[in-house]
Design an enzyme around this catalytic site. Structure first.
Site, mmCIF file in Angstrom:
data_model
loop_
_atom_site.group_PDB
_atom_site.id
_atom_site.type_symbol
_atom_site.label_atom_id
_atom_site.label_comp_id
_atom_site.label_asym_id
_atom_site.label_seq_id
_atom_site.Cartn_x
_atom_site.Cartn_y
_atom_site.Cartn_z
ATOM 1 N N GLY A 109 -2.776 0.051 -1.758
ATOM 2 C CA GLY A 109 -3.044 -1.311 -1.342
ATOM 3 C C GLY A 109 -4.341 -1.322 -0.543
ATOM 4 N N CYS A 110 -5.184 -2.310 -0.759
ATOM 5 C CA CYS A 110 -6.516 -2.296 -0.143
ATOM 6 C C CYS A 110 -6.443 -2.361 1.381
ATOM 7 C CB CYS A 110 -7.369 -3.434 -0.692
ATOM 8 S SG CYS A 110 -6.603 -5.075 -0.614
ATOM 9 N N ASN A 111 -5.588 -3.224 1.916
ATOM 10 C CA ASN A 111 -5.428 -3.288 3.366
ATOM 11 C C ASN A 111 -4.853 -1.980 3.900
ATOM 12 O OD1 ASN A 111 -6.181 -6.105 3.581
ATOM 13 N ND2 ASN A 111 -4.161 -6.608 2.784
ATOM 14 N N THR A 117 -7.296 0.990 4.031
ATOM 15 C CA THR A 117 -8.319 0.761 5.046
ATOM 16 C C THR A 117 -7.798 1.124 6.433
ATOM 17 O OG1 THR A 117 -9.230 -1.029 3.703
ATOM 18 C CG2 THR A 117 -9.920 -0.936 5.992
#
Length: 347
Positions: free
Chosen positions: A149-151, A154
């Site tokens: 997942g991108c969040n 990060t």
């Protein structure tokens, strides 16, 4: 050697970004693109920026269409890829850009997603610190990869260095993210219309309900946290793509700013796609647009006794498609950087 590639979900944002990057990959040959309601349409009718792929037509998303390729990238909503990929040959490299195979805990899946649980695949964040070194070691030779997942990736990359060497406490983490609406996908949703997004900042999934929370906790446990307590708040802002994640954590007792700086610098000194900026510098989302790069600024608020890490990524590139291709390169024994760039687009 050239590998044949199929992309399922090619009409969406993640699928389009996969294709943009794959089109420049010297070892990958895109032979098949699929969609659901848009099957039968020319790819460029849905992805008009992909001019080099204008010869491709969207096919139905079925196991029969995807079978026979060396690599299958899947960019489908959660709950859809698990049903599909179970029918693909075990020797095919399958990279899922959806959520279906990210979580090791079935209980977490049921709490945050619901529906059938399809099991965890090898997690596609090569730079993530793990008990055995880095996650890239687990990716070598893998044939089933769960892109992150991108969040989640990060925040994981932001905090893992401090957790791994014990300079921050993992039980008092606060992350607030400014995110572009492309992370929510291409489907028509009233709260993502331009009239609802432009000129405003909109928090969502507030109060511990965001689906990336268990994924972040899982990654931070791999980095060395015995327990994770995370307050996570994403905010949609009027930029089409990008994430600016501000994560703070309490300094461990006796830790100095110099210790903090060294922890992050040492963690990423040899990483081609994660860069810790010089002291006093902070990243902007504009600096990573279209790049497979995570730029990171690290500071210490001595009065508050907290570390602040600000990380910028392009949610569609390093957050999703770039991570998927980077992981595929490692799985196949190719140079990790093949087909990927650290250079963004400006202005």
């Amino acid at each position: 050697m050239t590998f044949t590639v199929a992309v399922a979900g090619a009409s969406g944002y993640a699928g389009g970004e996969l294709l943009r990057l794959l089109a420049a990959h010297p070892e990958f040959d895109i032979t098949t693109v699929t969609a659901h309601s848009n099957a039968g349409a020319p790819l460029v009718a849905l992805q008009p920026h992909l001019r080099s792929l204008r010869h491709l037509t969207l096919s139905e998303t079925t196991p029969e269409v995807l079978t026979g390729h060396d690599i299958v990238f899947v960019a489908l909503p959660h709950g859809k890829s698990g049903e599909l990929t179970s029918h693909l040959d075990a020797d095919t490299l399958v990279v899922d850009c959806g959520a279906d195979h990210r979580l090791e805990s079935q209980a977490d899946w049921e709490s945050f997603y619901g529906g059938d649980y399809f099991g965890a695949w090898t997690y596609g964040v090569p730079e993530l610190i793990t008990p055995n070194g880095r996650q890239r070691d687990a990716l070598a030779g893998a044939r089933r990869i769960a892109a992150p997942g991108c969040n989640a990736s990060t925040v994981e990359l932001s905090l893992a260095p401090g957790i791994a060497v014990g300079v921050i406490e993992p039980t008092d983490i606060v992350s607030v993210l400014a995110v572009g609406p492309s992370g929510a996908g291409k489907s028509l949703k009233p709260h993502l219309l331009a009239a609802e997004v432009l000129g405003t900042a909109n928090p969502y999934a507030v109060g511990g309900t965001h689906r990336h929370i268990p994924e972040i906790s899982q990654g931070l446990r791999w980095a060395g946290a015995s327990e994770v307590s995370l307050s996570f708040t994403p905010v949609i802002v009027p930029m089409s793509r990008g994430i600016l994640a501000t994560s703070t954590a309490k300094l461990a007792e006796g830790v100095t700013p110099a210790h903090v700086r060294e922890a992050w610098a040492a963690a990423y000194v040899d990483e081609p796609f994660v860069e810790v900026l010089d002291a006093g510098q902070m990243p902007r989302t504009a600096d990573v647009l279209g790049a497979n790069t995570a730029l990171m600024g690290v500071a210490v608020d001595e009065a508050a006794g907290r570390v602040i890490v600000v990380t910028a990524v392009d949610n569609l590139t390093k957050g999703t498609a770039g991570a998927a291709i980077q992981s595929a390169n490692i799985a196949l024994g190719l140079p990790e950087e093949t087909g990927l760039t650290v250079n963004g687009v400006a202005p």
